[in-house]
Design a protein around this motif. Structure first.
Motif, PDB file in Angstrom:
ATOM      1  N   ILE A 226       5.440   3.276  26.136  1.00 36.79           N
ATOM      2  CA  ILE A 226       4.609   3.399  24.942  1.00 36.79           C
ATOM      3  C   ILE A 226       3.442   4.330  25.207  1.00 36.79           C
ATOM      4  N   SER A 227       2.744   4.109  26.335  1.00 29.07           N
ATOM      5  CA  SER A 227       1.527   4.865  26.585  1.00 29.07           C
ATOM      6  C   SER A 227       1.808   6.315  26.933  1.00 29.07           C
ATOM      7  N   GLU A 228       2.948   6.596  27.560  1.00 29.39           N
ATOM      8  CA  GLU A 228       3.240   7.957  27.985  1.00 29.39           C
ATOM      9  C   GLU A 228       4.035   8.731  26.941  1.00 29.39           C
ATOM     10  N   GLU A 229       4.495   8.059  25.872  1.00 28.52           N
ATOM     11  CA  GLU A 229       5.380   8.713  24.911  1.00 28.52           C
ATOM     12  C   GLU A 229       6.536   9.357  25.674  1.00 28.52           C
ATOM     13  N   HIS A 230       7.149   8.580  26.562  1.00 27.56           N
ATOM     14  CA  HIS A 230       8.044   9.126  27.570  1.00 27.56           C
ATOM     15  C   HIS A 230       9.488   9.070  27.103  1.00 27.56           C
ATOM     16  N   GLU A 662      -4.499   3.004  25.676  1.00 30.21           N
ATOM     17  CA  GLU A 662      -3.197   3.640  25.831  1.00 30.21           C
ATOM     18  C   GLU A 662      -2.629   4.176  24.523  1.00 30.21           C
ATOM     19  N   LEU A 663      -2.945   3.547  23.396  1.00 27.18           N
ATOM     20  CA  LEU A 663      -2.402   4.004  22.119  1.00 27.18           C
ATOM     21  C   LEU A 663      -3.433   4.771  21.299  1.00 27.18           C
ATOM     22  N   SER A 664      -4.529   5.139  21.926  1.00 29.16           N
ATOM     23  CA  SER A 664      -5.560   5.900  21.230  1.00 29.16           C
ATOM     24  C   SER A 664      -5.569   7.326  21.751  1.00 29.16           C
ATOM     25  N   ASP A 665      -5.645   8.272  20.845  1.00 29.82           N
ATOM     26  CA  ASP A 665      -5.701   9.679  21.247  1.00 29.82           C
ATOM     27  C   ASP A 665      -6.527  10.433  20.211  1.00 29.82           C
ATOM     28  N   PRO A 666      -7.848  10.165  20.148  1.00 28.90           N
ATOM     29  CA  PRO A 666      -8.666  10.711  19.063  1.00 28.90           C
ATOM     30  C   PRO A 666      -8.773  12.223  19.057  1.00 28.90           C
TER      31      PRO A 666
END
Length: 764
Positions: A226-230, A662-666
C-alpha cells in the motif's frame, strides 16, 4: 596534528572553538580529497576556501579570532558544515566519489585538478589507462568487491564506470549474451527493484537491465504494498537504450541506492539527498546512481520514453465513454434523495450540520456568533486531542469556526499558524482573542463558557463528582497500557488488567451506560478518542476485539450510548483509517501474528462485493445501505473534479519532499493526461452506487438497473488496452486506499465506494 596537502607537511595544534563563525579570508580555493567517519569507506573531492577567518570563543570563554590556512582551514570548514547538518557529500564533486579500494584509479577527465585553484585542465586518459580500465579480470584496478558477494559488481569510483560505454553492433557477440545473463542474475539476487548496466560488472558495452525478482515482491507485506504503490516489474534487458523525458514531464526526486550489500560487506548503506541523486535524467553515460542513473522506479513512475524495444510511454488510448454525465447522475441522485439529504449542502455551508467537513458551526445562532471561537484542528480528522475539543464544542453547542492544519506526519503547516503556535502542535484555539495552545487549556476554557443551557453546562463539568478525578486518572492508565502493547509489544497483560478496571467501573454504574451513570460528561469525552483508537488498532495489529459484547458488555453498552450522540457520530472514524494514521503519529506499531486475519479483513476483504456481514468492524446501525450509497455518490458528485485529479496522482510519481504518513503525499502532482479517464470511471462508480448494492461479487444481473450500470462500465474498460488498464487500476486503487473516515464520508458510505472501485480494479 600533521596533515599533508600538495605534498607539503603542515603541523598545527589542536584547537577547540565554541560557537564558531567562518568567513573567507581570501578568494583562493583548493580542491582535495575528504573523508568522513559517518560514511566509512568512501572519499570525494571537495572544493573549499584555502584561507578562512575563524571567530568564536575558547573553552574559557575568551574570544578568539584568527586565520586558518590549508588543511586547518579545510577541517574547520568541514566541522562547521556538520554543525549545520551537512556532510562532505553535500559539497563534494559527485563524479569524484569513490570507494577507498578504487583510490588508485585516475580521476574522470571532467574533475578539477587537485590543489589550489588553477586554470589547468585535466589531461585525458592515456591508452594504457583505458586498456587497464577495460581489463575485466584486474581486481586490483577495478576494485571488485569480495567474491562471496554474488554477483560481483564494481565499486563506486572504479575507472571503467567513468568511461562512455560502447554501442553494441554485433548482437550475436557472446559478450552481449554474457552481459545480459549477469545483469539478470543481479536483478534476481537483489532484494529491491534495480536498474543495472554492463559497465558495473566490468563490460564496457551499452546493455542495461531493469526489474526485480518475484521473490522480492512476495516478501512485501500488505502495508508495504500500500505504502509503496508497488507492483512487480519483470527483469528486462535493453541493448543500446536511449531514454528521453516525455514532453511536458517533470523531474522528480526519490530515494535510490545501488544494492545495499554490494556497497559494503558490512551492510552499511551509502545514502544521498534526493537533490544530489537525481538532478538530471540521462542514460547516455550509464553513470552510477550518485550521478545520473535512471532506475526502473523512475522509468515506471515518471513514464519516460525509451527507444529500446521493451519500454514504451504510457499514453492512454481513446476511451469509449459509456458512463452517464455528471448532470445526469446529479438528477438521478435528486430523485432518490430524502428531503434531509437534499438540504445537506446548504445546511453545511450555513454551519447547521455536525459533520467533519463543516468549517462553521452556529447551531441555533448566526455566523456572527461564531467569531468568538476559532478552532485549529487537523485537516484529516486524525488527531485525538482535536477530537476531544471538537466533541466538547458540539455538546455545549458553542458556535465556532474551523481552520484546518496538517499534522506533522501529513504535511507542512502554514506560516500564519506557526505564528500562533511556534511548536506546530494542534489543537489551538483563539477564544475572544486569547490564544490557547493545548487541548487541556482549551477544554478548561470551554467548560467555563456559557453553552446551550445551564443544565448541559453543569452536566458536562464533572468535577462536582468526587469520582471524576480517579476516572480521568484511569483513562491515562488505559492510554499508557494501550500504547505499551501497541508500540512496543509484550504489554498485553498490563493492558488487559487496565481494560478490565474500565469494564468493572462502567458495570458498577447501574443508573446508566456512561462513566457517571446516566449523566454524560467530560469524562466520556476524554475517554472517547483514545479508546476508539485502541479498538481499531488492537484489532488490526493484534487481533484483539474490545467490542466483544460477551467479554466486555459494559464497554459495548458505553459505545452504543456514545454512538447515539450526534457529536460522536460526526467525529467517529473507522478501523482502516485509524490503522493507517496511527503508525506515523506514534513512530510505528508492533504487528502480531494474531492480527493477520483482521489486517486482511480491514485492508480489503471487508470491501469486496457483495459486502459481507461477518467482518471484524460492524457497520454503523444508524445509516442504512441505501443512505450510505447515496452519501458516497453525493460526495463524488459534488467534488468530482478534485477527486479525479487526486486519483491521477498515482501515475505522476511520489511528491517531494515525502510525508511521514504512508498514505499521505501532499506534494504529489496530478498526471494531467489521466484526469479525464479517471473522471469517466468515477462516473461509472457513482452510476453503480445509485443502482443499488451488488448481489454477487462477479455478476450483477440480479437487478436490471445494476446489470446495466456494470455492463456500461465493462464496455468502457474494454476500450482500454495493455498497460493503460493497469495504469487506470493504479489510479482507482490510489483513491480507494485514501478514502478517509470521517474526513470524506461515513464508514458505510466508504465501504461501498471502496467496493465499487475494487470491482473495477479487479476487472481491469
Amino acid at each position: 596534528m600533521f596533515l599533508v596537502e600538495q605534498g607539503r607537511l603542515e603541523p598545527f595544534s589542536c584547537k577547540a572553538v565554541f560557537n564558531p563563525k567562518l568567513r573567507p579570508a581570501s578568494n583562493l580555493t583548493s580542491v582535495y580529497w575528504e573523508r568522513d567517519p559517518s560514511i566509512p569507506g568512501y572519499r570525494a573531492l571537495v572544493e573549499r576556501y584555502h584561507e578562512v577567518q575563524v571567530t568564536g570563543f575558547d573553552p574559557s570563554g575568551a574570544e578568539v579570532d584568527f586565520v586558518a590556512q590549508g588543511w586547518q582551514a579545510r577541517l574547520f570548514q568541514q566541522a562547521a558544515d556538520v554543525l549545520e547538518g551537512k556532510l562532505f557529500i553535500d559539497r563534494c564533486i559527485m563524479r569524484s566519489l569513490c570507494h577507498l579500494d578504487a583510490r588508485n584509479d585516475p580521476l574522470p577527465t571532467d574533475c578539477p585538478p587537485l590543489g589550489i585553484t588553477s586554470t589547468r585542465g585535466r589531461p585525458p586518459l592515456t591508452e594504457a589507462e583505458e586498456e587497464a580500465a577495460l581489463a575485466g579480470g584486474s581486481r586490483g584496478l577495478l576494485g571488485l568487491l569480495p567474491s562471496f558477494i554474488q554477483p560481483t559488481s564494481l565499486l563506486v569510483g572504479s575507472l571503467i564506470l567513468r568511461l562512455k560505454a560502447k554501442e553494441v553492433r554485433d548482437f550475436s557477440d557472446p559478450e552481449v549474451a554474457a552481459a545480459a545473463k549477469e545483469l539478470r542474475d543481479a536483478l534476481n539476487a537483489g532484494d529491491n527493484p534495480l536498474g543495472v548496466a554492463a559497465p558495473q560488472f566490468g563490460k564496457n558495452i551499452r546493455v542495461v537491465a531493469i526489474g526485480e525478482s518475484e521473490e522480492a515482491i512476495e516478501r512485501l507485506s500488505t502495508r508495504a504494498r500500500i505504502s509503496e504503490e508497488h507492483r512487480p516489474l519483470k527483469p528486462t534487458v535493453l541493448v543500446n537504450p536511449v531514454v528521453t523525458p516525455k514532453a511536458g514531464s517533470s523531474v522528480a526526486f526519490f530515494w535510490e541506492r545501488w544494492a545495499r550489500r554490494q556497497l559494503e560487506a558490512s551492510d552499511a548503506e551509502l545514502r544521498f539527498s534526493g537533490e544530489k541523486r537525481m538532478k538530471m535524467i540521462c542514460f547516455n553515460e550509464l553513470a552510477l546512481t550518485c550521478d545520473r542513473m535512471v532506475s526502473q522506479k523512475v522509468l515506471r513512475k515518471h513514464r519516460l520514453r525509451c527507444d529500446a524495444n521493451s519500454i514504451s510511454d504510457s499514453i492512454p488510448h481513446v476511451v469509449e465513454d459509456n458512463a452517464p454525465s455528471w448532470s445526469d447522475l446529479q438528477a438521478s441522485l435528486e430523485e432518490q434523495s430524502t428531503r434531509e439529504e437534499k438540504e445537506f449542502r446548504p445546511k453545511l455551508s450555513k454551519g447547521q450540520v455536525p459533520n467533519a467537513m463543516a468549517n462553521l458551526r452556529v447551531f441555533d445562532k448566526d455566523s456572527e456568533s461564531a467569531k468568538r471561537v476559532t478552532l485549529y484542528r487537523d485537516s484529516a480528522s486524525w488527531c485525538p486531542y482535536c477530537h476531544k475539543v471538537w466533541m466538547l464544542l458540539e455538546e455545549k453547542q458553542i458556535p465556532y469556526n474551523v481552520k484546518r492544519v496538517n499534522m506533522a506526519c501529513y504535511g507542512n503547516k502554514p506560516p500564519d499558524f506557526l505564528a500562533l503556535q511556534p511548536n506546530g502542535q494542534i489543537p489551538v484555539a483563539v477564544i475572544d482573542g486569547e490564544v490557547l495552545r493545548s487541548s487541556d487549556a482549551i477544554i478548561d476554557r470551554i467548560l467555563h463558557m456559557k453553552g446551550q443551557s445551564s443544565e448541559v453546562d453543569q452536566a458536562l463539568d464533572p468535577f462536582d463528582d468526587p469520582q471524576s478525578t480517579n476516572l480521568l486518572r484511569l483513562e491515562r492508565q488505559l492510554f499508557s497500557a494501550w500504547l505499551g502493547w501497541l508500540c512496543r509489544g509484550g504489554g498485553r497483560p498490563d493492558f488487559e488488567r487496565t481494560l478490565q478496571k474500565v469494564e468493572d467501573t462502567l458495570s458498577s454504574r447501574s443508573s446508566g451506560p456512561y462513566f457517571l451513570g446516566d449523566r454524560f460528561s467530560l469524562v466520556d469525552i476524554m475517554y472517547a478518542p483514545f479508546i476508539e483508537r485502541a479498538v481499531a488498532s488492537l484489532a488490526y495489529f493484534k487481533g484483539y476485539n474490545i467490542r466483544d459484547a460477551a467479554a466486555f458488555p459494559a464497554i459495548s453498552a458505553w459505545f452504543d450510548a456514545m454512538e447515539s450522540r450526534a457529536s460522536y457520530r460526526a467525529a467517529k472514524s473507522d478501523y482502516y483509517t485509524h490503522a493507517h494514521d496511527l503508525p506515523p503519529q506514534l513512530g510505528g506499531c508492533n504487528a502480531e501474528s494474531g492480527g493477520k486475519a483482521a489486517r486482511e479483513d480491514i485492508d480489503g476483504r471487508a470491501w469486496k462485493l457483495p459486502l459481507e456481514a461477518d467482518v471484524i468492524e460492524p457497520e454503523w446501525s444508524w445509516i442504512s445501505s441505501a443512505e450510505a450509497r447515496r452519501e458516497a455518490a453525493e460526495r463524488l458528485i459534488n467534488n468530482h473534479e478534485a477527486v479525479a485529479r487526486f486519483a491521477s496522482r498515482a501515475r505522476s510519481g511520489p511528491g517531494f519532499p515525502p510525508a511521514w504518513a504512508e498514505l499521505s503525499d501532499p506534494n504529489a502532482k496530478p498526471a494531467e493526461k489521466w484526469v479525464s479517464t479517471v473522471d469517466l470511471f468515477l462516473r461509472h462508480a457513482v452510476d453503480m452506487l445509485l443502482a443499488g448494492d451488488a448481489a454477487a461479487a462477479d455478476r450483477d444481473d440480479a437487478d436490471p438497473k445494476r446489470s446495466a450500470a456494470w455492463e456500461a462500465a465493462q464496455k468502457s474498460m474494454q476500450s482500454l488496452k495493455g498497460d493503460d488498464r493497469s495504469d487506470l487500476a493504479d489510479c482507482l486503487r490510489y483513491l480507494q486506499q485514501r478514502i478517509g473516515v470521517p474526513r470524506d464520508m461515513s464508514l458505510n458510505a466508504a465501504r461501498r465506494l471502496r467496493g465499487e472501485l475494487g470491482k473495477m480494479i479487479a476487472a481491469l
